[in-house]
Design an enzyme around this catalytic site. Structure first.
Site, PDB file in Angstrom:
ATOM      1  CB  SER A  93      -0.894   0.007   1.247  1.00 33.88           C
ATOM      2  OG  SER A  93      -1.480   1.281   1.462  1.00 33.88           O
ATOM      3  CE1 TYR A 137      -4.497  -2.102   5.094  1.00 33.88           C
ATOM      4  CE2 TYR A 137      -3.439  -0.055   4.422  1.00 33.88           C
ATOM      5  CZ  TYR A 137      -4.083  -1.233   4.102  1.00 33.88           C
ATOM      6  OH  TYR A 137      -4.313  -1.558   2.774  1.00 33.88           O
TER       7      TYR A 137
END
Length: 253
Positions: A143, A156
């Site tokens: 990501s 995350y």
């Protein structure tokens, strides 16, 4: 053009029935690969396999929960008994809980890290012998949160940063074995995981303002990168982290 298709290849895709995972599985199958998707829902797997069969695509699947410790051992046993070999591993399964850092519980930390990172590490370990035999490849879904702050939650971001570094380490360590390892770093993509953010008009406005292409990406656009990195045509590409982000990461003032 053998370098531009995956005929005869076997690909395993985690989180393979929704969003980026589903789009990747379909593209890999369209390129000629036999694809096995893993997901929590057996119903979703059956639906996807049935739809694929209608289009003469080879997609099978098995229900596994990536949040369970040591799930990689069960997965590898299933792959071995079903195929006995593997050419492509797409580590796509992921989850998030968006909170301020001080609000996370130890259980939430453990769950996010288990799904997003530990399962990736353990499945890469478990598939290594088969990938060494086939001179195969791994594509990890990271990501842009691995590279910069995007308000997605600190855990995350940590998990995705670790995936990116794992990609670099494995690409060097396993290069002598003929295994390529790359990662893809998407920005906001129209998937079920991103829906809570994208459905908020104010958040969406801020996202688009930071995206030079002024739109949210599609799962198919990320899947296209997965497919390319899996192809024999990408045989000299390893250790890379490709941002699929509409220009977000290079956007300045």
């Amino acid at each position: 053009m053998i370098k531009w298709n995956l005929k005869g290849k076997k690909a395993l895709v985690t989180g393979g029935t929704k969003g980026i995972g589903e789009a990747s599985a379909l593209l890999l199958a369209q390129a000629g690969a036999e694809v096995m998707v893993l997901a929590r829902s057996a119903e979703d797997i059956e639906r996807m396999a049935a739809e694929a069969a209608k289009n003469d695509l080879s997609i099978i699947g098995k229900a596994f929960d990536m949040a369970k410790p040591q799930v990689a051992d069960q997965i590898i046993e299933h792959v071995q008994s079903t195929w006995g070999s593997l050419d492509i591993l797409v580590n796509n399964a992921g989850m998030n809980i968006r909170k301020p850092t001080v609000a996370y519980s130890p259980a939430e930390y453990d769950r996010i890290m288990q799904v997003n990172l530990r399962s990736v590490f353990e499945l890469s370990q478990a598939t290594y012998p088969m990938l060494k035999e086939s001179k195969g490849c791994i594509v990890n879904i990271s990501s842009v949160s691995a590279l910069t702050h995007i308000s997605s939650g600190s855990i995350y971001g940590m998990s995705k940063a670790a995936i990116t570094q794992l990609t670099r380490n494995l690409s060097v360590e396993w290069a002598p074995d003929g295994i390529r390892v790359n990662a893809i770093s998407p920005w906001y993509i129209s998937t079920p995981l991103a829906e809570p953010v994208l459905n908020d008009p104010e958040k969406l406005k801020k996202i688009l303002a930071r995206t030079p292409m002024n739109r949210v990406g599609t799962a198919e656009e990320v899947a296209a990168a997965v497919l390319f990195l899996s192809l024999p045509a990408a045989s000299y590409i390893t250790g890379q982290c490709l941002s699929v982000d509409g220009g977000f990461m290079v956007n300045g003032y």
